[in-house]
Design an enzyme around this catalytic site. Structure first.
Site, PDB file in Angstrom:
ATOM      1  CD  GLU A 122      -2.524   1.736   0.519  1.00 21.12           C
ATOM      2  OE1 GLU A 122      -3.392   0.972   0.094  1.00 21.12           O
ATOM      3  OE2 GLU A 122      -2.352   2.895   0.072  1.00 21.12           O
ATOM      4  N   GLY A 149     -19.044   5.350   1.695  1.00 23.98           N
ATOM      5  CA  GLY A 149     -20.291   5.542   2.446  1.00 23.98           C
ATOM      6  C   GLY A 149     -20.918   4.279   3.007  1.00 23.98           C
ATOM      7  NE  ARG A 199     -23.658   7.144  -7.477  1.00 25.82           N
ATOM      8  CZ  ARG A 199     -22.798   6.501  -6.718  1.00 25.82           C
ATOM      9  NH1 ARG A 199     -21.590   6.228  -7.172  1.00 25.82           N
ATOM     10  NH2 ARG A 199     -23.118   6.137  -5.506  1.00 25.82           N
ATOM     11  CD  GLU A 204     -12.463   4.142  -8.676  1.00 26.38           C
ATOM     12  OE1 GLU A 204     -12.383   4.014  -7.436  1.00 26.38           O
ATOM     13  OE2 GLU A 204     -12.598   5.245  -9.238  1.00 26.38           O
TER      14      GLU A 204
END
Lengths: 181, 516
Positions: free
Chosen positions: B85, B98, B343, B479
């Protein structure tokens, strides 16, 4: 060496000065002046003592003119004057406060030839995360010692620096105006 | 080895861009029929290190949902695993997300009387994605969303209720008990630690190391890296005996890369993402022969507030209120777009108006719908405001009062009928007219949120190359990969995508034959 904000400004000014030749000399002098002061950055001495500024800082004046003699002074002594707007937390590097509180270099770094970064597990031997969370429970707008993201597990080093300016890690995404000691 | 090769190259953006241009040129030559394999060329450009500092079966890049899920599955399949990381802390965007996990046909949905299935979820994803989604990938996510949710629950992650997100045809967003992805990340992280998997923070990928055949056999990293100082840290090499799994996330915070793909996305737009959401790992994969797709489909969240930083609290306020309260353009006092639209539609509509808009709800809808902590924090930050009367609300946002009250009356009549004759907003059965004071409102202005494009993967999370063949030894999930969502990602489907494909990538990486 990383450029400070001040260095950057001077550097950018110097860039513009290429066009404004008459300014060039002045800027050059300024740049050199700053470069010279940054040479005198304090050394990190394993044997450092709180009352012996010169050991690390050399000839550079570490304290402002007219400052009280700090010989034999501890952090409690500093706090006699340094209250309210004069307070040291967030201004004096954490390593100094540790030193003044009787925590020597090797108490955290260990007795080693080459000192390395101190991991969080060392910090928590004195600073219990749960107790810290209680201590700062009323800090607004949020308690800095707990979060929905990391609980009490966020590495101390994310914010608190001992040999440089501490950082408000939360401010990456939040509008929290913490003063980080 | 020449002097030049020994020195780690400073991975500046300019160097990256230059090299990707180079890679594309090489790909061009390959497609032009010359006998040049782009992966072999990549291997030639990326020399093998003299020695490896560490060796594992599976090396995972990134510690968000996908990376941690991959790590657990690879380890459970018997592989030795490490996770690197680049940032100071684990969790990436996942730990600040969220906490809405879209899944279909779940136990919680059944208990709430919600009829749903993987097919309905798949159709929602495809429709909203403008059918640009790769069907196999979208289907995989929809079909495995329920088992992925149950897997997280089996590791201790707790979910409180099932909510709605614009663009879905039913309520299927399973919200974690603390309305944050941290609930899932930290349960996965605990498991990773319990399994003895080494997570190395502040360790940044510099480049992939390929063998002569173009297979990915390891990575060059900088350890002790201090984001964003590209000169910090020391070079080290980590060998992957079986495979590397890339789960480095998207590039919403990468101003240079996102403006190459979508020149409108200047610094005028903030981002909901953590500062490390930049694209260099994705580009490094391209330089090693991996192919990218649909990179210019970049999603803006239409529910963010200009009155708070980052993701903030307003999205949790706004998304719980759509279908219960109206969205108003303060210039006209009127509604302007379907509140429950997806969105992209909503963000585009707000950008077209050119100024922030208002989402509002009354004292029936807000306490019922909005997570109390989000409401309180949003109000403390000054991003959500409370008004005793509609007049006070209108005054505060400079809304023409007469037009506004007429619009509210019209909205209320639609709510009574459960049918919006103007904009076709989905109005929920338990919605009531907006009449009960005090009223709550927040301003909305879009922020860059998710990059739908990314690396080409197949249904096994295997990365594909510019030669349209697998880049052996390289898997990707989350992603950083592209194709699952097509043009628009639906709310809560990122969590499903990351966990589903993270697990697939981890399992398949562990199955690879060890290259000793």
């Amino acid at each position: 060496m990383k450029m400070t904000e001040k260095d950057k400004r001077v550097f950018e000014t110097a860039q513009q000065a290429r066009i404004h030749t008459p300014l060039c000399l002045l800027v050059l002098i300024l740049t050199l002046g700053i470069a010279m002061t940054s040479v005198a950055a304090p050394k990190k001495m394993a044997t450092s003592q709180p009352e012996n500024c010169a050991l690390c800082h050399g000839k550079e004046k570490a304290l402002p003119a007219g400052h009280n003699d700090i010989k034999k002074m501890n952090y409690e002594g500093c706090k006699k004057c340094h209250i309210d707007t004069l307070r040291l937390g967030g201004k004096l590097p954490g390593g100094h406060i540790h030193q003044l509180s009787g925590v020597s270099c090797e108490k955290c770094h260990g007795k080693v030839k080459k000192q390395t970064e101190v991991p969080m597990k060392q910090c928590v031997t004195c600073h219990n995360p749960e107790k810290l969370k209680e201590k700062t429970a009323k800090v607004k707008p949020e308690n800095p010692h707990t979060s929905p993201h990391y609980g009490t597990g966020l590495d101390c080093n994310a914010c608190h620096r001992q040999h440089g300016k501490s950082e408000n890690f939360c401010a990456q995404c939040h509008k929290f105006n913490f003063v980080v000691p | 080895m020449s002097e030049d090769e020994k020195k780690p190259k400073n991975p500046s953006r300019r160097a990256f861009l230059k090299s990707t241009g180079g890679a594309a040129a090489i790909a061009g030559i390959a497609l032009g029929g010359l006998a040049v394999n782009p992966k072999e060329t990549a291997a030639a450009l990326n020399p093998m290190p003299k020695k490896w500092d560490e060796t594992y079966d599976v090396v995972i890049i990134g510690s968000g949902f996908a990376g941690l899920a991959a790590a657990i599955e690879a380890k459970n399949a018997g592989a030795t695993v490490t996770v690197i990381e680049k940032m100071f802390v684990h969790g990436g965007n996942s730990i600040i997300n969220g906490g809405d996990f879209s899944a279909a046909g779940t136990k919680m949905q059944k208990e709430a009387g919600i009829q749903d299935s993987a097919d309905i979820m798949y159709n929602d994803m495809m429709k909203t994605g403008l059918y640009l989604n790769h069907p196999g990938l979208a289907k995989t996510v929809a079909e495995q969303s329920n088992s992925a949710l149950e897997w997280c629950q089996s590791l201790g992650a707790r979910f409180a209720k099932v909510g709605f997100h614009g663009g879905h045809s039913v309520k299927r967003a399973h919200q974690t008990i603390n309305a944050s992805g941290s609930e899932v990340v930290n349960k996965l992280f605990d498991k990773v630690n319990a399994l003895g998997i080494k997570v190395q923070t502040r360790t940044k990928l510099v480049r992939f190391v390929s063998d002569k055949g173009g297979r990915i056999v390891g990575i060059e990293v900088r350890t002790g890296y201090k984001f964003p100082d590209e000169k910090s840290g020391k070079t080290a090499y980590i060998k992957a005996r079986k495979a590397v799994v890339l789960t480095s996330g998207g590039f919403s915070q990468d101003l240079a890369l996102r403006q190459i793909e979508d020149p409108r996305l200047t610094d005028k737009f903030g981002s909901t993402n953590q500062p490390g959401a930049t694209g260099e790992a994705l580009l490094a994969a391209c330089m090693a022969g991996a192919m990218d797709l649909q990179m210019d489909w970049i999603q803006l969240g239409p529910w963010t507030s200009p009155d708070e930083k980052g993701f903030g609290h307003v999205p949790l306020f706004c998304e719980r209120l759509v279908g219960y309260g109206p969205m108003i353009n303060p210039k006209t006092g009127k509604r302007f777009f379907k509140e429950t639209g997806n969105r992209k539609e909503r963000a585009d509509a707000i950008i077209l108006i050119g100024n922030p808009v208002i989402i509002m709800g009354d004292s029936y809808a807000v306490p019922k719908q909005v997570f109390p902590n989000a409401l309180q924090k949003g109000m403390e930050a000054g991003a959500i405001k409370k008004f005793d009367t509609l007049e006070d609300l209108a005054k505060n946002y400079n809304i023409p009062f007469e037009a506004f009250t007429a619009e509210i009356a019209k909205w209320n009549s639609f709510v009574e009928k459960k049918k919006d004759a103007d904009l076709d907003c989905m109005i929920f059965q338990d919605a009531k007219p907006t009449v009960t004071p005090p009223f709550y409102a927040a301003r909305l202005w879009p922020k860059v949120h998710h990059t739908m494009g990314g690396l080409v993967i197949d249904n096994n999370a295997q990365v594909m190359g510019f030669d349209l063949k697998p880049v052996k030894g390289l898997y990707a999930a989350g992603e950083v990969s592209g194709g699952v969502h097509g043009a628009v990602r639906l709310g809560g489907v990122a969590m499903a995508d990351c966990i589903v494909f993270g697990r697939i990538a981890g399992k398949n990486a562990a199955k690879e034959k060890s290259q000793i």
